[in-house]
Design a protein around this motif. Structure first.
Motif, PDB file in Angstrom:
ATOM      1  N   ARG A 121      38.044  41.609  32.174  1.00 39.48           N
ATOM      2  CA  ARG A 121      37.170  40.510  32.603  1.00 39.48           C
ATOM      3  C   ARG A 121      37.978  39.290  33.005  1.00 39.48           C
ATOM      4  O   ARG A 121      37.679  38.639  34.005  1.00 39.48           O
ATOM      5  CB  ARG A 121      36.193  40.147  31.482  1.00 39.48           C
ATOM      6  CG  ARG A 121      35.234  41.257  31.090  1.00 39.48           C
ATOM      7  CD  ARG A 121      34.034  40.698  30.328  1.00 39.48           C
ATOM      8  NE  ARG A 121      34.424  39.863  29.207  1.00 39.48           N
ATOM      9  CZ  ARG A 121      34.674  40.320  27.977  1.00 39.48           C
ATOM     10  NH1 ARG A 121      34.579  41.616  27.726  1.00 39.48           N
ATOM     11  NH2 ARG A 121      34.994  39.506  27.002  1.00 39.48           N
ATOM     12  N   ARG A 122      39.035  38.997  32.240  1.00 35.64           N
ATOM     13  CA  ARG A 122      39.829  37.810  32.537  1.00 35.64           C
ATOM     14  C   ARG A 122      40.536  37.923  33.880  1.00 35.64           C
ATOM     15  O   ARG A 122      40.576  36.966  34.655  1.00 35.64           O
ATOM     16  CB  ARG A 122      40.852  37.565  31.422  1.00 35.64           C
ATOM     17  CG  ARG A 122      40.254  36.954  30.161  1.00 35.64           C
ATOM     18  CD  ARG A 122      41.339  36.401  29.238  1.00 35.64           C
ATOM     19  NE  ARG A 122      42.278  37.429  28.828  1.00 35.64           N
ATOM     20  CZ  ARG A 122      42.109  38.221  27.773  1.00 35.64           C
ATOM     21  NH1 ARG A 122      41.000  38.106  27.043  1.00 35.64           N
ATOM     22  NH2 ARG A 122      43.010  39.125  27.448  1.00 35.64           N
ATOM     23  N   HIS A 127      42.035  35.934  38.448  1.00 32.62           N
ATOM     24  CA  HIS A 127      42.939  36.378  39.521  1.00 32.62           C
ATOM     25  C   HIS A 127      42.190  37.271  40.517  1.00 32.62           C
ATOM     26  O   HIS A 127      42.609  38.401  40.788  1.00 32.62           O
ATOM     27  CB  HIS A 127      44.123  37.138  38.923  1.00 32.62           C
ATOM     28  CG  HIS A 127      44.911  36.362  37.910  1.00 32.62           C
ATOM     29  ND1 HIS A 127      45.873  35.441  38.266  1.00 32.62           N
ATOM     30  CD2 HIS A 127      44.855  36.354  36.542  1.00 32.62           C
ATOM     31  CE1 HIS A 127      46.402  34.908  37.174  1.00 32.62           C
ATOM     32  NE2 HIS A 127      45.789  35.444  36.122  1.00 32.62           N
ATOM     33  N   PRO A 128      41.085  36.778  41.083  1.00 28.31           N
ATOM     34  CA  PRO A 128      40.320  37.625  42.007  1.00 28.31           C
ATOM     35  C   PRO A 128      41.114  38.060  43.233  1.00 28.31           C
ATOM     36  O   PRO A 128      40.902  39.157  43.747  1.00 28.31           O
ATOM     37  CB  PRO A 128      39.126  36.738  42.380  1.00 28.31           C
ATOM     38  CG  PRO A 128      39.587  35.338  42.123  1.00 28.31           C
ATOM     39  CD  PRO A 128      40.500  35.435  40.940  1.00 28.31           C
ATOM     40  N   ASP A 129      42.023  37.212  43.698  1.00 34.10           N
ATOM     41  CA  ASP A 129      42.828  37.580  44.874  1.00 34.10           C
ATOM     42  C   ASP A 129      43.729  38.769  44.563  1.00 34.10           C
ATOM     43  O   ASP A 129      43.904  39.666  45.400  1.00 34.10           O
ATOM     44  CB  ASP A 129      43.673  36.394  45.340  1.00 34.10           C
ATOM     45  CG  ASP A 129      42.827  35.257  45.914  1.00 34.10           C
ATOM     46  OD1 ASP A 129      41.649  35.528  46.227  1.00 34.10           O
ATOM     47  OD2 ASP A 129      43.335  34.130  46.018  1.00 34.10           O
ATOM     48  N   LEU A 130      44.306  38.774  43.358  1.00 31.24           N
ATOM     49  CA  LEU A 130      45.153  39.896  42.957  1.00 31.24           C
ATOM     50  C   LEU A 130      44.323  41.177  42.853  1.00 31.24           C
ATOM     51  O   LEU A 130      44.761  42.239  43.290  1.00 31.24           O
ATOM     52  CB  LEU A 130      45.828  39.600  41.619  1.00 31.24           C
ATOM     53  CG  LEU A 130      46.630  40.771  41.015  1.00 31.24           C
ATOM     54  CD1 LEU A 130      47.791  41.162  41.920  1.00 31.24           C
ATOM     55  CD2 LEU A 130      47.116  40.432  39.618  1.00 31.24           C
ATOM     56  N   HIS A 135      43.096  46.439  44.995  1.00 31.79           N
ATOM     57  CA  HIS A 135      42.090  47.347  45.562  1.00 31.79           C
ATOM     58  C   HIS A 135      42.483  47.800  46.959  1.00 31.79           C
ATOM     59  O   HIS A 135      42.386  48.996  47.299  1.00 31.79           O
ATOM     60  CB  HIS A 135      40.726  46.646  45.595  1.00 31.79           C
ATOM     61  CG  HIS A 135      39.637  47.497  46.171  1.00 31.79           C
ATOM     62  ND1 HIS A 135      39.168  47.340  47.458  1.00 31.79           N
ATOM     63  CD2 HIS A 135      38.933  48.534  45.633  1.00 31.79           C
ATOM     64  CE1 HIS A 135      38.220  48.233  47.698  1.00 31.79           C
ATOM     65  NE2 HIS A 135      38.061  48.967  46.607  1.00 31.79           N
ATOM     66  N   ALA A 136      42.946  46.869  47.769  1.00 31.16           N
ATOM     67  CA  ALA A 136      43.353  47.215  49.134  1.00 31.16           C
ATOM     68  C   ALA A 136      44.509  48.200  49.133  1.00 31.16           C
ATOM     69  O   ALA A 136      44.553  49.134  49.949  1.00 31.16           O
ATOM     70  CB  ALA A 136      43.739  45.947  49.888  1.00 31.16           C
ATOM     71  N   ALA A 174      44.009  44.671  36.440  1.00 33.07           N
ATOM     72  CA  ALA A 174      43.220  44.699  37.669  1.00 33.07           C
ATOM     73  C   ALA A 174      42.801  46.122  38.011  1.00 33.07           C
ATOM     74  O   ALA A 174      41.656  46.373  38.411  1.00 33.07           O
ATOM     75  CB  ALA A 174      44.023  44.091  38.817  1.00 33.07           C
ATOM     76  N   LEU A 175      43.713  47.065  37.855  1.00 33.96           N
ATOM     77  CA  LEU A 175      43.385  48.471  38.109  1.00 33.96           C
ATOM     78  C   LEU A 175      42.290  48.960  37.175  1.00 33.96           C
ATOM     79  O   LEU A 175      41.359  49.659  37.599  1.00 33.96           O
ATOM     80  CB  LEU A 175      44.641  49.327  37.950  1.00 33.96           C
ATOM     81  CG  LEU A 175      45.684  49.208  39.062  1.00 33.96           C
ATOM     82  CD1 LEU A 175      47.028  49.750  38.601  1.00 33.96           C
ATOM     83  CD2 LEU A 175      45.208  49.957  40.319  1.00 33.96           C
ATOM     84  N   GLU A 176      42.399  48.596  35.913  1.00 37.46           N
ATOM     85  CA  GLU A 176      41.387  49.046  34.949  1.00 37.46           C
ATOM     86  C   GLU A 176      40.033  48.395  35.210  1.00 37.46           C
ATOM     87  O   GLU A 176      38.990  49.015  35.013  1.00 37.46           O
ATOM     88  CB  GLU A 176      41.864  48.771  33.526  1.00 37.46           C
ATOM     89  CG  GLU A 176      42.961  49.716  33.058  1.00 37.46           C
ATOM     90  CD  GLU A 176      42.496  51.165  33.039  1.00 37.46           C
ATOM     91  OE1 GLU A 176      41.428  51.454  32.461  1.00 37.46           O
ATOM     92  OE2 GLU A 176      43.190  52.010  33.621  1.00 37.46           O
ATOM     93  N   HIS A 177      40.047  47.137  35.651  1.00 33.22           N
ATOM     94  CA  HIS A 177      38.792  46.495  36.034  1.00 33.22           C
ATOM     95  C   HIS A 177      38.156  47.227  37.211  1.00 33.22           C
ATOM     96  O   HIS A 177      36.945  47.528  37.194  1.00 33.22           O
ATOM     97  CB  HIS A 177      39.019  45.036  36.409  1.00 33.22           C
ATOM     98  CG  HIS A 177      37.835  44.412  37.093  1.00 33.22           C
ATOM     99  ND1 HIS A 177      36.716  43.992  36.423  1.00 33.22           N
ATOM    100  CD2 HIS A 177      37.596  44.170  38.416  1.00 33.22           C
ATOM    101  CE1 HIS A 177      35.830  43.525  37.278  1.00 33.22           C
ATOM    102  NE2 HIS A 177      36.333  43.622  38.498  1.00 33.22           N
TER     103      HIS A 177
END
Length: 414
Positions: A121-122, A127-130, A135-136, A174-177
């Motif tokens: 979640r954090r 770090h939405p850009d990361l 994802h890309a 980020a991957l796990e999110h």
């Protein structure tokens, strides 16, 4: 709900129904094929994954318990090669499910920002850009591990050591999110048990991947009307999950049906009501349950169960501890995280199923250096094995079979 008095089931009947639903009523095949593995996966619906490898990875064991020796690479192929028959997601815990189950869990994916673990979640919030960069990368490159993706993105940072046992980088979080949110998936695992993150299109069947990528995938509309007074988003999906849970249980309480896919009571109760009204679930009064229960109308009730099987600590037959204690008078708890001096039965303890009863607990370790399967301790239940003729020999035979399956020379009492 119907006002008719529920049919009465004895504890023995409920036990046999439960065992048959989980695949223990059939004799093991002489030779296990991919078809047997696929059918078992479809019957169980969910196979839990765990990283502990003191014996073998836990997801291999439920297939061995029901089918006997098989080539683990054949099960890996169902997960790792197209057309995939198994995919990974948070279904019970980390689990393997059939591709058809994956989209039924979109209610969980839709709440990734609210329900995922703190680190996931954090990173999404801070770090939405990361997250989008990760994802890309995943969606434009072949499957890769978190470490490989970090290198590819040239992302250099210190590991976060605040949370014991989970030294995740921001890229890993980020991957796990993204994985929790259903935006990416896993193409399998490495020998080191690392996920190989991949785009949905690379893993899921085309029809399922296309639907998941559509804008309306997370829309909570439903073709089935929820019962009056209830407000359940994704009701179609929840009904199907409860239906599958009921088939895998044979008979169970609300808690049983809820726990299989880790659903909430507010989701499950209207689904049970719908399935009863549709004639798919039958209310029953089970001798050993102190709460209302339901039997799936297609559940088999064999006259007897003849089997001998060592069960993974993460086997779906014994997930719900209250159910296990009620049906088998068998109180089972994991002691992996209990200090050694305080353990009652051992570190990695497998219940032993003989016939219709859980009759023993065996603390096992694959001693690969010595080439043997070590039984550190065998604890028989009160009255066993004397009350169950043949149980001791059956356990010895099953340990021998397991040792051979694991490529070991035999088993020894440690």
């Amino acid at each position: 709900m119907t006002n008719r008095s529920p049919r009465r089931l004895s504890t023995a009947q409920a036990r046999r129904i439960a065992l048959a639903a989980q695949g223990f009523a059939k004799a093991r095949p002489e030779s296990v094929t991919t078809r047997h593995l696929t059918a078992t996966a479809a019957r169980l619906q969910v196979v839990q994954i765990d990283s502990v490898n003191v014996l073998t990875r836990s997801h291999y064991l439920p297939f061995f318990s029901r089918l006997g020796p098989y080539a683990q690479r054949d099960l890996d192929a169902l997960r790792d090669r197209a057309p995939r028959r198994l995919v990974e997601y948070w279904a019970h815990e980390a689990s393997l499910v059939t591709p058809q189950v994956w989209p039924l869990l979109r209610h969980r994916m839709a709440r990734a920002h609210e329900d995922a673990w703190g680190g996931m979640r954090r990173v999404a919030a801070e770090h939405p850009d990361l997250v989008e960069r990760v994802h890309a990368h995943v969606t434009t490159h072949p499957p890769a591990t978190a470490r490989e993706i970090e290198v590819a993105l040239e992302h250099d940072e210190q590991l976060n050591n605040d949370h014991w046992g989970w030294n995740w980088s921001l890229v890993k979080a980020a991957l796990e999110h993204l994985f929790w949110a259903g935006r990416i998936t896993s193409a399998g695992r490495t020998p080191q048990f690392e996920r190989r993150y991949a785009s949905l299109e690379r893993v899921l069947p085309n029809q399922i991947a296309d639907a998941a990528l559509a804008e309306e995938f997370f829309s909570p509309t439903s073709l089935i009307d929820a019962p009056a007074g209830s407000d359940v988003a994704y009701f179609d999906d929840v009904v199907e999950l409860v239906r599958r849970s009921a088939m895998a249980h044979g008979v169970g309480t609300e808690l049983c049906l809820r726990d299989y896919f880790r659903l909430k009571g507010a989701q499950v109760r209207p689904a049970i009501e719908h399935l009863v009204s549709a004639g798919e679930l039958e209310p029953v009064d089970v001798e050993c349950f102190d709460k209302p229960a339901w039997r799936h109308v297609d559940a088999k009730n064999p006259r007897r169960i003849e089997t001998a099987a060592l069960l993974s600590p993460f086997d779906s037959l014994i997930w719900q501890r209250e159910r296990t204690e009620a049906l088998w008078n068998f109180r089972y708890r994991l002691e992996i995280y209990t200090p050694a001096a305080k353990r009652q039965y051992g570190y990695y303890v497998l219940p032993f199923l003989f016939g219709e009863r859980l009759v023993a607990r065996v603390d096992l370790k694959a001693d690969r250096a010595a080439g043997v399967l070590r039984a550190h301790a065998i604890h028989w239940e009160p009255g066993a094995p004397a009350a169950h003729p043949g149980a001791a020999d059956a356990l010895s035979d099953e340990l021998t079979t397991m040792a051979t399956w694991l490529g070991l020379e035999g088993w020894r009492a440690a």
